[in-house]
Enzyme design. Structure first.
Site, mmCIF file in Angstrom:
data_model
loop_
_atom_site.group_PDB
_atom_site.id
_atom_site.type_symbol
_atom_site.label_atom_id
_atom_site.label_comp_id
_atom_site.label_asym_id
_atom_site.label_seq_id
_atom_site.Cartn_x
_atom_site.Cartn_y
_atom_site.Cartn_z
ATOM 1 N N SER A 19 0.810 -1.233 0.000
ATOM 2 C CA SER A 19 0.000 0.000 0.000
ATOM 3 C C SER A 19 0.840 1.279 0.000
ATOM 4 O O SER A 19 0.522 2.213 -0.749
ATOM 5 C CB SER A 19 -0.968 -0.001 1.181
ATOM 6 O OG SER A 19 -1.926 -1.003 0.979
ATOM 7 N N THR A 64 -6.123 -3.001 7.512
ATOM 8 C CA THR A 64 -6.133 -4.324 6.889
ATOM 9 C C THR A 64 -6.134 -5.378 7.984
ATOM 10 O O THR A 64 -6.364 -5.057 9.161
ATOM 11 C CB THR A 64 -4.960 -4.423 5.872
ATOM 12 O OG1 THR A 64 -5.086 -5.654 5.176
ATOM 13 C CG2 THR A 64 -3.593 -4.328 6.523
ATOM 14 N N LYS A 68 -10.125 -4.851 10.181
ATOM 15 C CA LYS A 68 -11.234 -4.266 9.408
ATOM 16 C C LYS A 68 -12.537 -4.235 10.207
ATOM 17 O O LYS A 68 -13.325 -3.304 10.090
ATOM 18 C CB LYS A 68 -11.434 -5.037 8.102
ATOM 19 C CG LYS A 68 -10.304 -4.811 7.116
ATOM 20 C CD LYS A 68 -10.586 -5.479 5.788
ATOM 21 C CE LYS A 68 -9.367 -5.418 4.893
ATOM 22 N NZ LYS A 68 -9.582 -6.021 3.589
ATOM 23 N N GLY A 130 -15.534 -19.445 0.496
ATOM 24 C CA GLY A 130 -15.267 -18.762 1.762
ATOM 25 C C GLY A 130 -16.454 -17.916 2.178
ATOM 26 O O GLY A 130 -17.202 -17.404 1.324
ATOM 27 N N GLY A 132 -16.089 -15.616 5.068
ATOM 28 C CA GLY A 132 -15.561 -14.743 6.117
ATOM 29 C C GLY A 132 -15.648 -13.273 5.723
ATOM 30 O O GLY A 132 -16.476 -12.880 4.893
ATOM 31 N N GLY A 133 -14.758 -12.477 6.316
ATOM 32 C CA GLY A 133 -14.777 -11.030 6.103
ATOM 33 C C GLY A 133 -14.582 -10.631 4.647
ATOM 34 O O GLY A 133 -15.227 -9.694 4.165
ATOM 35 N N ALA A 134 -13.701 -11.337 3.939
ATOM 36 C CA ALA A 134 -13.434 -10.975 2.541
ATOM 37 C C ALA A 134 -14.697 -11.160 1.701
ATOM 38 O O ALA A 134 -15.033 -10.315 0.863
ATOM 39 C CB ALA A 134 -12.283 -11.819 1.993
ATOM 40 N N LEU A 216 -8.726 -13.589 -4.528
ATOM 41 C CA LEU A 216 -8.637 -12.254 -3.915
ATOM 42 C C LEU A 216 -7.254 -12.023 -3.307
ATOM 43 O O LEU A 216 -6.839 -10.884 -3.107
ATOM 44 C CB LEU A 216 -9.715 -12.068 -2.832
ATOM 45 C CG LEU A 216 -11.073 -11.553 -3.329
ATOM 46 C CD1 LEU A 216 -11.732 -12.508 -4.309
ATOM 47 C CD2 LEU A 216 -12.003 -11.296 -2.153
ATOM 48 N N TYR A 218 -3.016 -12.374 -3.340
ATOM 49 C CA TYR A 218 -2.008 -12.265 -4.384
ATOM 50 C C TYR A 218 -0.661 -12.620 -3.782
ATOM 51 O O TYR A 218 -0.491 -12.631 -2.556
ATOM 52 C CB TYR A 218 -1.964 -10.847 -4.982
ATOM 53 C CG TYR A 218 -1.496 -9.816 -3.988
ATOM 54 C CD1 TYR A 218 -2.390 -9.190 -3.148
ATOM 55 C CD2 TYR A 218 -0.138 -9.501 -3.865
ATOM 56 C CE1 TYR A 218 -1.963 -8.274 -2.203
ATOM 57 C CE2 TYR A 218 0.299 -8.583 -2.926
ATOM 58 C CZ TYR A 218 -0.616 -7.976 -2.098
ATOM 59 O OH TYR A 218 -0.187 -7.086 -1.161
HETATM 60 P P1 ATR Z 1 -10.970 -12.979 5.858
HETATM 61 O O1 ATR Z 1 -11.168 -11.658 6.530
HETATM 62 O O2 ATR Z 1 -9.681 -13.110 5.093
HETATM 63 O O3 ATR Z 1 -12.146 -13.411 5.062
HETATM 64 P P2 ATR Z 1 -11.850 -14.790 7.876
HETATM 65 O O4 ATR Z 1 -13.030 -13.926 8.174
HETATM 66 O O5 ATR Z 1 -11.104 -15.404 9.016
HETATM 67 O O6 ATR Z 1 -10.764 -14.016 7.049
HETATM 68 O O7 ATR Z 1 -12.338 -15.946 6.883
HETATM 69 C C1 ATR Z 1 -11.469 -16.894 6.349
HETATM 70 C C2 ATR Z 1 -12.252 -17.784 5.370
HETATM 71 O O8 ATR Z 1 -11.349 -18.685 4.748
HETATM 72 C C3 ATR Z 1 -13.324 -18.628 6.032
HETATM 73 O O9 ATR Z 1 -14.391 -18.791 5.135
HETATM 74 C C4 ATR Z 1 -12.569 -19.942 6.263
HETATM 75 O O10 ATR Z 1 -13.413 -21.073 6.382
HETATM 76 P P3 ATR Z 1 -14.100 -21.444 7.823
HETATM 77 O O11 ATR Z 1 -15.223 -20.472 7.997
HETATM 78 O O12 ATR Z 1 -14.531 -22.841 7.673
HETATM 79 O O13 ATR Z 1 -12.986 -21.244 8.835
HETATM 80 C C5 ATR Z 1 -11.790 -20.027 4.996
HETATM 81 N N1 ATR Z 1 -10.613 -20.911 5.059
HETATM 82 C C6 ATR Z 1 -9.429 -20.665 5.699
HETATM 83 N N2 ATR Z 1 -8.544 -21.670 5.483
HETATM 84 C C7 ATR Z 1 -9.178 -22.577 4.687
HETATM 85 C C8 ATR Z 1 -8.813 -23.818 4.109
HETATM 86 N N3 ATR Z 1 -7.578 -24.347 4.306
HETATM 87 N N4 ATR Z 1 -9.700 -24.469 3.340
HETATM 88 C C9 ATR Z 1 -10.937 -23.945 3.123
HETATM 89 N N5 ATR Z 1 -11.375 -22.773 3.653
HETATM 90 C C10 ATR Z 1 -10.499 -22.088 4.414
#
Ligand code: ATR
Length: 275
Positions: A19, A64, A68, A130, A132-134, A216, A218
């Site tokens: 950044s 970041t 967030k 996924g 999660g937050g992203a 998402l 890199y």
């Molecule tokens: P971010 O802000 O990067 O989205 P997060 O909110 O912690 O971080 O979410 C991480 C996501 O990656 C979640 O959907 C997680 O799956 P779970 O909800 O089952 O934990 C997913 N994830 C992380 N490592 C993974 C893996 N090895 N295989 C599949 N999904 C994974």
């Protein structure tokens, strides 16, 4: 004497953040006088660090991982897209002294897909890996593009099923197993699996002919998901460098009122990747 406006990114780990480089390139390109630095800030330090930053004349901040959600909680007020994301990556000091929280990640992704890479989203079948937050950050801008459908698949299936409830059931959630037999035009990897060079378990024939894969995340080398996309004969298998630059350009626009030209910056950063 002309004073310099201060900007920064907070996060942990932050050492490898691109950044500062991106924002300093934007500043040069648009003839803006500012400085932008990275600060290692963890969740415990967040509130004090943000308060000090703005008290010392800071004008705007990026947040970041893992900050967030905290930034969302602590902003004076928030934009609609930050509200639906429940996450803030950009804080803006307003003229009235209040701090506005916004989320530019989703619009950054959509711009990189549509404008930079000519990937159509309208009427397309989109899969997001996924929940999660992203994923939360990109859902509203993706839904705005009127795809045929969006499916969110997650390892912890309860999270994938919970998410549509918050978005008026405008998409569906499922487990990775339930993807068997389905196919999609665009597959977006929003898991953090790439960070450890892992891949969610994905069935064969998940990607339609001429389909597109986009991670998402890199890295200097193709991520595990980008490599998977190449093996599936994706017409494009991209990582998130373009999204990173585009979300930064949106933040720069909010702070400085001018949008930098991103294409040349993306090309420069791509050229700097080790072969
Ligand atoms: P971010 O802000 O990067 O989205 P997060 O909110 O912690 O971080 O979410 C991480 C996501 O990656 C979640 O959907 C997680 O799956 P779970 O909800 O089952 O934990 C997913 N994830 C992380 N490592 C993974 C893996 N090895 N295989 C599949 N999904 C994974």
């Amino acid at each position: 004497m002309k004073t310099i406006d201060h900007y920064a990114v907070f996060g942990s780990p932050i050492k490898h953040s691109k950044s500062p480089r991106i924002h300093n390139l934007f500043a040069t390109q648009t003839n803006q006088t500012l400085d932008y630095v990275a600060h290692e800030v963890n969740a415990e330090q967040f509130i004090t660090a943000v308060t000090d930053f703005f008290a010392q004349g800071g004008k705007g901040l990026n947040c970041t991982v893992p900050l967030k959600e905290l930034a969302w909680l602590n902003a004076s007020h928030r934009t609609e897209r930050a509200e639906s994301a429940k996450a803030v990556n950009t804080l803006i000091l307003q003229a009235d002294g209040l701090i506005l929280g916004d989320n530019t990640d989703g619009v950054g992704l959509v711009t990189d897909l549509i404008v930079n890479n000519s990937v159509e989203l309208k009427n397309k079948r989109i899969l997001i890996l996924g929940a999660g937050g992203a994923t939360r950050g990109i859902l509203a801008p993706l839904l705005n593009e009127k795809p045929a459908c969006i499916t969110v698949a997650n390892r912890t299936v309860s999270k994938a099923i919970q998410l549509p409830l918050e978005f008026n059931h405008r998409f569906q959630g499922c487990s990775f197993d339930q993807l068997d037999g389905q196919n999609f035009d665009v597959i977006l990897n929003a898991t953090s699996a790439s960070l450890s060079d892992e891949l969610p378990p994905l069935p064969q024939n998940l990607l339609t002919e001429n389909g597109v894969c986009y991670d998402l995340a890199y890295g200097n080398k193709p991520t595990a998901f980008v490599r998977w996309g190449q093996l599936q004969n994706a017409s494009k298998s991209l990582d998130g460098l373009g999204m990173l630059v585009e979300q930064a350009a949106e933040a720069f626009l909010l702070w400085r009122g001018v949008r930098p030209k991103t294409r040349e910056i993306i090309e420069l950063l791509n050229a700097e990747r080790p072969l």
